[in-house]
Design a protein around this motif. Structure first.
Motif, short mmCIF file in Angstrom:
data_model
loop_
_atom_site.label_atom_id
_atom_site.label_comp_id
_atom_site.label_asym_id
_atom_site.label_seq_id
_atom_site.Cartn_x
_atom_site.Cartn_y
_atom_site.Cartn_z
N LYS A 24 0.87 -1.32 -0.08
CA LYS A 24 0.02 -0.04 -0.03
C LYS A 24 0.91 1.33 0.02
N LEU A 25 2.08 1.30 0.89
CA LEU A 25 2.98 2.43 0.96
C LEU A 25 3.57 2.66 -0.71
N ILE A 26 3.99 1.59 -1.07
CA ILE A 26 4.54 1.59 -2.40
C ILE A 26 3.75 2.09 -3.37
N ASP A 27 2.48 1.78 -3.49
CA ASP A 27 1.57 2.53 -4.47
C ASP A 27 1.34 3.94 -4.02
N GLN A 28 1.03 4.02 -2.72
CA GLN A 28 0.57 5.42 -2.53
C GLN A 28 1.57 6.49 -2.57
N GLN A 29 2.96 6.12 -2.23
CA GLN A 29 4.05 6.88 -2.50
C GLN A 29 4.91 6.80 -3.55
N GLU A 30 4.37 5.87 -4.51
CA GLU A 30 4.87 5.98 -6.01
C GLU A 30 6.61 5.58 -5.75
N ILE A 31 6.82 4.59 -4.95
CA ILE A 31 8.16 4.16 -4.67
C ILE A 31 8.60 3.25 -5.93
N GLY A 32 9.63 4.06 -6.49
CA GLY A 32 10.45 3.32 -7.80
C GLY A 32 10.92 2.32 -7.62
N ALA A 33 11.36 1.54 -8.85
CA ALA A 33 11.88 0.15 -8.81
C ALA A 33 13.42 0.23 -8.18
N ASN A 34 13.97 1.20 -8.25
CA ASN A 34 15.35 1.24 -7.71
C ASN A 34 15.49 1.53 -6.26
N PHE A 35 14.31 1.42 -5.76
CA PHE A 35 14.32 1.64 -4.26
C PHE A 35 13.92 0.32 -3.54
N GLY A 36 14.42 -0.11 -2.49
CA GLY A 36 14.14 -1.21 -1.57
C GLY A 36 13.65 -0.94 -0.24
N LEU A 37 13.10 -1.92 0.54
CA LEU A 37 12.93 -1.48 1.96
C LEU A 37 14.19 -1.95 2.62
N ARG A 38 14.62 -0.75 3.40
CA ARG A 38 15.80 -0.96 4.10
C ARG A 38 15.44 -1.31 5.55
N VAL A 39 16.22 -2.47 5.94
CA VAL A 39 15.90 -3.00 7.20
C VAL A 39 17.14 -3.09 7.77
N GLY A 40 17.31 -2.35 9.33
CA GLY A 40 18.67 -2.17 9.76
C GLY A 40 18.58 -1.84 11.26
N VAL A 41 19.61 -1.66 11.71
CA VAL A 41 19.65 -1.06 13.16
C VAL A 41 20.48 0.14 13.19
N GLU A 42 20.49 0.82 14.18
CA GLU A 42 21.48 1.91 14.55
C GLU A 42 21.45 2.34 16.10
N GLY A 43 22.63 2.82 16.40
CA GLY A 43 22.65 3.16 17.65
C GLY A 43 21.83 4.14 18.39
N GLY A 44 21.47 4.03 19.48
CA GLY A 44 20.28 4.95 20.09
C GLY A 44 19.02 4.12 20.51
N GLU A 66 14.78 -10.64 -1.76
CA GLU A 66 13.26 -10.42 -2.31
C GLU A 66 12.53 -11.12 -1.39
N ILE A 67 11.12 -10.60 -0.81
CA ILE A 67 10.37 -11.18 -0.02
C ILE A 67 9.07 -10.97 -0.77
N ASP A 68 8.23 -11.93 -1.25
CA ASP A 68 7.06 -11.95 -1.97
C ASP A 68 6.87 -10.70 -2.81
N GLY A 69 7.96 -10.31 -3.51
CA GLY A 69 7.68 -9.45 -4.45
C GLY A 69 8.47 -7.99 -4.01
N ILE A 70 8.54 -7.85 -2.76
CA ILE A 70 9.24 -6.86 -2.27
C ILE A 70 10.72 -6.94 -2.01
N LYS A 71 11.44 -5.76 -2.68
CA LYS A 71 13.06 -5.71 -2.55
C LYS A 71 13.44 -5.28 -1.03
N VAL A 72 14.24 -6.20 -0.47
CA VAL A 72 14.70 -5.91 1.01
C VAL A 72 16.31 -5.64 1.05
N LEU A 73 16.48 -4.46 1.50
CA LEU A 73 17.91 -3.96 1.48
C LEU A 73 18.47 -4.12 2.91
#
Length: 117
Positions: A24-44, A66-73
């Motif tokens: 839904k977010l990818i469609d609403q925000q028109e996220i391009g194919a050169n973007f993926g979902l970044r999953v990570g950690v940071e201090g804080g 790739e998880i069910d068509g979603i690019k994950v970085l």
């Protein structure tokens, strides 16, 4: 930029609720194919480390899944903290948003987005 191939098995899982909300977010925000979902950690955060979840472009040192068509970085260095983690999306009266179930976390805080390992 590296031209590494997509790795077969992602170290994190996305529930059906998370997948639906991400699509839904990818469609609403028109996220391009050169973007993926970044999953990570940071201090804080109140427990020492916080989760990163957002759309981004692939960077040096990233693994791509790739998880069910979603690019994950994911930065390769974050795999130690995130292996086996489940990302869900809650949409109820008490809570709304993405949640993280991380088996590597020694402790978590009440906000659910901070942990220690």
């Amino acid at each position: 930029m590296t031209t590494e191939n997509v790795t077969a098995t992602a170290p994190v899982t996305l529930t059906e609720g998370a997948l639906q909300e991400l699509r839904k977010l990818i469609d609403q925000q028109e996220i391009g194919a050169n973007f993926g979902l970044r999953v990570g950690v940071e201090g804080g955060g109140c427990s020492g480390m916080s989760y990163i979840l957002g759309f981004d472009q692939k960077k040096e040192g990233d693994s791509e899944y790739e998880i069910d068509g979603i690019k994950v970085l994911m930065n390769k260095a974050h795999g130690l903290y995130l292996a086996g983690m489940e990302i869900d999306f809650k949409n109820g009266l008490e809570a709304r948003g993405f949640t993280f179930n991380n088996p590597n976390a020694e402790s978590t805080c009440g906000c659910g987005s901070s942990f220690s390992a």
